[in-house]
Design a protein around this motif. Sequence first.
Motif, PDB file in Angstrom:
ATOM      1  N   PRO A   1      32.319  42.712  26.286  1.00  0.00           N
ATOM      2  CA  PRO A   1      32.739  41.495  26.992  1.00  0.00           C
ATOM      3  C   PRO A   1      33.234  41.793  28.397  1.00  0.00           C
ATOM      4  O   PRO A   1      33.823  42.841  28.659  1.00  0.00           O
ATOM      5  CB  PRO A   1      33.863  40.944  26.111  1.00  0.00           C
ATOM      6  CG  PRO A   1      34.338  42.091  25.298  1.00  0.00           C
ATOM      7  CD  PRO A   1      33.180  43.004  25.120  1.00  0.00           C
ATOM      8  N   HIS A   2      32.984  40.844  29.291  1.00  0.00           N
ATOM      9  CA  HIS A   2      33.449  40.983  30.669  1.00  0.00           C
ATOM     10  C   HIS A   2      33.510  39.605  31.303  1.00  0.00           C
ATOM     11  O   HIS A   2      33.036  38.621  30.731  1.00  0.00           O
ATOM     12  CB  HIS A   2      32.539  41.914  31.474  1.00  0.00           C
ATOM     13  CG  HIS A   2      31.084  41.545  31.428  1.00  0.00           C
ATOM     14  ND1 HIS A   2      30.266  41.854  30.369  1.00  0.00           N
ATOM     15  CD2 HIS A   2      30.295  40.891  32.319  1.00  0.00           C
ATOM     16  CE1 HIS A   2      29.051  41.420  30.596  1.00  0.00           C
ATOM     17  NE2 HIS A   2      29.035  40.816  31.778  1.00  0.00           N
ATOM     18  N   GLY A   3      34.118  39.537  32.462  1.00  0.00           N
ATOM     19  CA  GLY A   3      34.278  38.263  33.152  1.00  0.00           C
ATOM     20  C   GLY A   3      35.398  38.334  34.167  1.00  0.00           C
ATOM     21  O   GLY A   3      35.933  39.407  34.454  1.00  0.00           O
ATOM     22  N   PRO A   4      35.799  37.197  34.727  1.00  0.00           N
ATOM     23  CA  PRO A   4      36.801  37.183  35.791  1.00  0.00           C
ATOM     24  C   PRO A   4      38.152  37.734  35.338  1.00  0.00           C
ATOM     25  O   PRO A   4      38.527  37.609  34.162  1.00  0.00           O
ATOM     26  CB  PRO A   4      36.918  35.699  36.154  1.00  0.00           C
ATOM     27  CG  PRO A   4      35.667  35.071  35.638  1.00  0.00           C
ATOM     28  CD  PRO A   4      35.271  35.851  34.442  1.00  0.00           C
ATOM     29  N   ASP A   5      38.873  38.312  36.278  1.00  0.00           N
ATOM     30  CA  ASP A   5      40.229  38.752  35.947  1.00  0.00           C
ATOM     31  C   ASP A   5      41.169  37.539  35.935  1.00  0.00           C
ATOM     32  O   ASP A   5      40.768  36.398  36.206  1.00  0.00           O
ATOM     33  CB  ASP A   5      40.715  39.821  36.923  1.00  0.00           C
ATOM     34  CG  ASP A   5      40.718  39.361  38.380  1.00  0.00           C
ATOM     35  OD1 ASP A   5      40.726  38.140  38.633  1.00  0.00           O
ATOM     36  OD2 ASP A   5      40.711  40.233  39.269  1.00  0.00           O
TER      37      ASP A   5
END
Length: 443
Positions: free
Chosen positions: A370-374
Amino acid sequence: MAGLKYLSGFGNEFSSEDPRCPGALPEGQNNPQVCPYGLYAEQLSGSAFTCPRPTNKRSWFYRILPSVRHKPYTAMHCGSLTEKWDEVEPDPNQLRWLPFTIPKSSEKKVDFVTGLHTLCGAGDAKSRNGIGIHMFTCNISMIDSCFNNSDGDFLIVPQQGEILVTTEFGKMMVEPNEICVIQQGMRFSVDVFGETRGYVLEVYGAHFELPDLGPIGGNGLANPRDFVTPVAWYEDREVATGYTVINKYQGKLFSSQQDFSPFNVVAWHGNYTPYKYNLENFMVINCVAFDHADPSIFTVLTAKSTRPGVAIADFVIFPPRWGVADHTFRPPYYHRNCMSEFMGLIKGHYEAKEEGFQPGGGSLHSMMTPHGPDRDCFEKNSTAPLKPERVAEGTMAFMFESSFSMAVTKWGLETCQRLDKSYWQCWEPLRKHFDPNWRPRKQ
């Protein structure tokens, strides 16, 4: 320096001759009994002879001496260039690297080849199926040496410092925010003008091409007319001390010696050429209603696999553009993907990671990680007024996306000492907003 000419489209036929030798291109046939000016005819094939005409790639050289005249190849030290994907144990974590260190010329002189470091990759050059992602950090030009990749194509993305790429077809000056592609088997040398850094995407067994446009129609994304290829330029130079031809073959490096410059092509024609492209010419297609368009809409070049719609590798950019979507969280959404995503930054600040992700560094989000905006990006854009605004102004981020599950090398995880071990913490401040008593507002 010789000029450049525009490609009118991939797969078309092109020709060029050095203006010092008018008429060097034979007329009416490729391999006459005697070539003009006493040149040798030599063909470079980038595809099987029997490929369908739309995918058949080859070019003819008319050169002072043929490339076959060289001493035997001998193995040489590969440095951090590798195809060993099992050097370290697999790591599915989100990975981010700080800007990769460029050696000081006063401490260590490094050219393009000795400055190549493999960061991650997958597959196998021998079976002609796979990719490698490399960094290059160098501070001197290649002197009386050239590089030849028998394994695949190089897509080169300069990040700091311009590079002068001399090829058998001619010369190309490539600056940050431009890319160049040197296809399999093409000999080239790189001159630099100070401390230089950039990224390389290597693909085995496929060539880069423009993506299909589908419902977009006939125009958009990267236009064929904006790609340029070199104009013929030759040097008739003997090198008494020896000229070194470096060959990347089955993941290893080999060198051979010859007593003349390999850049002795007086004229050429064909559809298998090196080329460059200015990323500022990319015509962005984007959402004008609601929701966030998938990043595939920013594909500049693709290297297709045998599965329809699935790429060995895509080169994707995130250029300046207008954001106008209504009722939408505009930055990239949180995501898990069946593709591997390596991101680099040429300049500026990436919209979803304004801190920590720096030009000359990189990140890898592996399959289904999973990844995405901080947190800061999420909080800011959850309450921002949704008026038309410029996105990514003054920046250029890009992504090497692949259907391969990529392994990170020992150099990438340990030796380079640029791994940001605190990267995972940028998502730790994300807090719960769930309210079980929430009800939609009455209109």
